[in-house]
Design a protein around this motif. Structure first.
Motif, mmCIF file in Angstrom:
data_model
loop_
_atom_site.group_PDB
_atom_site.id
_atom_site.type_symbol
_atom_site.label_atom_id
_atom_site.label_comp_id
_atom_site.label_asym_id
_atom_site.label_seq_id
_atom_site.Cartn_x
_atom_site.Cartn_y
_atom_site.Cartn_z
ATOM 1 N N ALA A 285 -60.100 -25.946 -1.574
ATOM 2 C CA ALA A 285 -59.490 -25.161 -2.659
ATOM 3 C C ALA A 285 -59.337 -26.034 -3.908
ATOM 4 O O ALA A 285 -59.081 -27.236 -3.806
ATOM 5 N N LYS A 286 -59.500 -25.386 -5.066
ATOM 6 C CA LYS A 286 -59.387 -26.136 -6.328
ATOM 7 C C LYS A 286 -58.000 -25.988 -6.922
ATOM 8 O O LYS A 286 -57.340 -24.960 -6.699
ATOM 9 N N ILE A 287 -57.590 -26.983 -7.707
ATOM 10 C CA ILE A 287 -56.318 -26.880 -8.435
ATOM 11 C C ILE A 287 -56.594 -27.025 -9.925
ATOM 12 O O ILE A 287 -57.309 -27.944 -10.355
ATOM 13 N N GLY A 288 -56.050 -26.104 -10.716
ATOM 14 C CA GLY A 288 -56.213 -26.178 -12.170
ATOM 15 C C GLY A 288 -54.863 -26.143 -12.864
ATOM 16 O O GLY A 288 -53.916 -25.513 -12.372
ATOM 17 N N TYR B 168 -62.482 -13.018 -8.535
ATOM 18 C CA TYR B 168 -61.239 -13.499 -7.917
ATOM 19 C C TYR B 168 -60.241 -12.349 -7.791
ATOM 20 O O TYR B 168 -60.140 -11.516 -8.684
ATOM 21 N N VAL B 169 -59.496 -12.329 -6.693
ATOM 22 C CA VAL B 169 -58.363 -11.401 -6.583
ATOM 23 C C VAL B 169 -57.105 -12.234 -6.346
ATOM 24 O O VAL B 169 -57.162 -13.342 -5.826
ATOM 25 N N ILE B 170 -55.983 -11.665 -6.750
ATOM 26 C CA ILE B 170 -54.708 -12.388 -6.660
ATOM 27 C C ILE B 170 -54.213 -12.457 -5.217
ATOM 28 O O ILE B 170 -54.315 -11.487 -4.481
ATOM 29 N N THR B 171 -53.616 -13.593 -4.865
ATOM 30 C CA THR B 171 -52.909 -13.682 -3.596
ATOM 31 C C THR B 171 -51.543 -14.336 -3.827
ATOM 32 O O THR B 171 -51.387 -15.129 -4.744
ATOM 33 N N SER B 172 -50.575 -13.971 -2.977
ATOM 34 C CA SER B 172 -49.291 -14.659 -3.094
ATOM 35 C C SER B 172 -49.157 -15.679 -1.963
ATOM 36 O O SER B 172 -48.123 -16.306 -1.797
ATOM 37 N N GLN C 102 -51.781 -20.712 1.003
ATOM 38 C CA GLN C 102 -52.713 -21.295 1.972
ATOM 39 C C GLN C 102 -54.069 -20.593 2.043
ATOM 40 O O GLN C 102 -55.031 -21.171 2.512
ATOM 41 N N GLU C 103 -54.120 -19.346 1.589
ATOM 42 C CA GLU C 103 -55.440 -18.691 1.631
ATOM 43 C C GLU C 103 -56.155 -18.751 0.278
ATOM 44 O O GLU C 103 -57.262 -18.240 0.129
ATOM 45 N N ALA C 104 -55.532 -19.409 -0.709
ATOM 46 C CA ALA C 104 -56.124 -19.425 -2.056
ATOM 47 C C ALA C 104 -57.329 -20.356 -2.141
ATOM 48 O O ALA C 104 -57.320 -21.451 -1.583
ATOM 49 N N ASP C 105 -58.373 -19.895 -2.870
ATOM 50 C CA ASP C 105 -59.518 -20.757 -3.172
ATOM 51 C C ASP C 105 -59.267 -21.515 -4.470
ATOM 52 O O ASP C 105 -59.895 -22.524 -4.748
ATOM 53 N N LEU C 106 -58.357 -20.948 -5.267
ATOM 54 C CA LEU C 106 -58.019 -21.584 -6.541
ATOM 55 C C LEU C 106 -56.517 -21.463 -6.763
ATOM 56 O O LEU C 106 -55.950 -20.371 -6.632
ATOM 57 N N ILE C 107 -55.884 -22.612 -7.065
ATOM 58 C CA ILE C 107 -54.446 -22.619 -7.353
ATOM 59 C C ILE C 107 -54.289 -23.023 -8.816
ATOM 60 O O ILE C 107 -54.793 -24.066 -9.242
ATOM 61 N N LEU D 259 -57.061 -16.087 -5.741
ATOM 62 C CA LEU D 259 -56.392 -16.876 -6.784
ATOM 63 C C LEU D 259 -54.879 -16.831 -6.594
ATOM 64 O O LEU D 259 -54.289 -15.752 -6.486
ATOM 65 N N TYR D 260 -54.265 -18.015 -6.554
ATOM 66 C CA TYR D 260 -52.802 -18.109 -6.527
ATOM 67 C C TYR D 260 -52.402 -18.660 -7.893
ATOM 68 O O TYR D 260 -52.878 -19.711 -8.314
ATOM 69 N N ILE D 261 -51.546 -17.962 -8.606
ATOM 70 C CA ILE D 261 -51.191 -18.428 -9.957
ATOM 71 C C ILE D 261 -49.690 -18.456 -10.143
ATOM 72 O O ILE D 261 -48.981 -17.519 -9.771
ATOM 73 N N GLU D 262 -49.215 -19.573 -10.686
ATOM 74 C CA GLU D 262 -47.782 -19.711 -10.973
ATOM 75 C C GLU D 262 -47.620 -19.832 -12.482
ATOM 76 O O GLU D 262 -48.302 -20.634 -13.117
ATOM 77 N N THR D 263 -46.717 -19.031 -13.037
ATOM 78 C CA THR D 263 -46.556 -19.035 -14.497
ATOM 79 C C THR D 263 -45.164 -19.495 -14.873
ATOM 80 O O THR D 263 -44.173 -18.911 -14.443
#
Ligand code: 5AD
Ligand code: SF4
Length: 438
Positions: free
Chosen positions: A78-81, A36-40, A43-48, A9-13
């Protein structure tokens, strides 16, 4: 139940502390339920995921440029939410403008994140949805200071503000859940608890069910302070209108409650405050701020100010400058007024020229710089107890004094989570630098 395959999971807040906490809830839910585990690494994220803010126009325009870029860079499949306040206010318009987005969940629908990731196209932006007694999983960006929500939504109708339209009506979270969450965080090492709500000192007016114990914010502060491992309690944001004597006295007398108060002024002109529907006058604000200064000589007071609200004249702006001179805030978050959809003020016909607003913002900031130079210089050679809660990329350890001044030192990582004495040797406007003393 079979263990799900690990995903990234790549997450931007964007936005406020409330959003930071919502992102922690999302990370916990996705970790517990979907593995899910966090990634920074995007490009390797399954979910953004982008957790959005809509309080001003800028973060909204940023959303579409960010997700457009992510859509080009993401790995195949990869999905985008999109979640948060802009998700609440734009809803399915986001699918129209960015059809590659897989789901949109509003700021009050965070608990639906697992359903969202398992659905082809998911939309949930209901601002009446009540998550006030939903027990989210545990995840924290920082183990040493823990955000704990005490309410959701906002009952005020400030005419400039989009938040009631994105986070809905105010509901208090039951005190037993708050205390349990604070206890859990404290047992894991958070000596500082940061209570969060849109309007914290209105706590206790409405719960989701009458079976919950009622108490006001002062009682809640005292209750949280009974947790033995908790050493410091902070909160944001209180509303100046609800700063009654009981609240100020609890704030002053409870030794675990840190002596820094955020008092969002917005404007120093009573006329503009009326147009903003803030419910208080310049005199009331000054009375509360100066009473705090008299009760607690070391208190620090921060504020939010909007310049260029519709109809703000030069004389109105001078009233704001007058409050700044009288209160001498330790910190000011100042913004140019930004007309927001769904708000009353966006319809006002007396909008202020953007150039004039920009000049006022500059004048305000240079006055504040002078005040800050004076405040920080007074701290030279003084010794403060600082709770070290962060190791910065710069290699400096950072922490806060009880009254919220940021202090940085060179030192060892093992000081994290400790309160140490620091002598200030190099006071700067935004941060004090010093050396440890025993
Ligand atoms: N324009 C500019 N600033 C705003 N804020 C809220 N709405 C607006 C707006 N429409 C500011 C207020 C609030 C802070 C979080 O954002 O000062 O306290
Ligand atoms: Fe926070 Fe307000 Fe931005 Fe929503 S709109 S994220 S409540 S600052």
């Amino acid at each position: 139940m079979a263990i799900k395959e690990e995903k990234k999971l790549y997450i931007e807040t964007l936005g406020c502390a409330m959003n930071v906490r919502d992102s922690e809830h999302i990370i916990a839910e996705l970790g517990d339920k979907e593995n899910y585990v966090i990634t920074s690494n995007l490009q390797e994220a399954d979910l953004i995921l982008v957790n959005t803010c809509s309080v001003r126009e800028k973060p909204v325009s940023k959303l579409f440029s960010e997700i457009g870029k992510y859509n080009l860079q993401k790995k195949e499949g990869a999905k985008i939410g999109v979640c948060g306040c802009t998700a609440s206010h734009l809803g399915k318009e986001i699918f129209r403008r960015a059809p590659y987005v897989n789901f949109v969940i509003g700021a009050r629908n965070v608990s639906k994140i697992s359903t969202a990731v398992n659905t082809e196209k998911f939309l949930s932006v209901d601002i009446d949805y009540d998550e006030s007694d939903y027990a989210f999983g545990e995840y924290r960006n920082n183990l040493y200071k823990a955000y704990v929500n005490i309410s959701i939504g906002c009952d005020k109708q400030c005419t400039y503000c989009i938040v009631p339209h994105t986070r809905g009506d105010e509901i208090s979270i039951p005190s037993e859940l708050i205390v349990k969450e604070a206890q859990k965080a404290a047992q894991k090492g958070a000596k500082e608890i940061f209570l969060l709500g849109q309007n914290v000192n209105n706590y206790g007016r409405r719960f989701s069910s009458s079976s919950h114990e009622t108490m006001d914010f002062s009682d809640l502060l005292n209750r949280v302070s009974e947790i033995q491992e908790v050493e410091r309690i902070r909160f944001t944001s209180p509303h100046p209108l609800h700063m009654d004597d009981k609240f100020l006295e609890t704030f002053a007398s409870n030794p675990k409650v840190c002596k820094s108060m955020h008092m969002p002024l917005q404007s120093g002109s009573t006329h503009i405050l009326t147009q903003m529907k803030r419910g208080y006058t310049k005199e009331w604000f000054l009375n509360r701020a100066l009473k705090l200064r008299a009760m607690i000589p070391d208190v620090s007071i921060s504020t939010d100010i909007i310049v260029g609200f519709p109809g703000e004249s030069e004389a109105d702006f001078e009233e704001t400058m007058d409050v700044i001179r009288q209160v001498k805030f330790e910190q000011i978050f100042a913004f140019k007024y930004s007309p927001r959809p769904l708000t009353k003020a966006a319809e006002f016909t007396n909008q202020v020229d953007v150039e004039i607003a920009a000049q006022r913002l500059e004048r305000l900031q240079s006055l504040q710089d002078e005040i800050l130079d004076e405040i920080s210089e007074r701290k030279r050679d003084k010794v403060y107890a600082v709770y070290i809660d962060e190791l910065r990329n710069s290699g400096f350890l950072a922490g806060r004094t009880d009254n919220n001044a940021l202090v940085q030192i060179k030192g060892d990582e093992e000081l994290l989570g400790q309160t140490i004495n620091i002598k200030i040797t190099n006071p700067k406007r935004l941060s004090l630098y010093g050396e440890r003393v025993l």
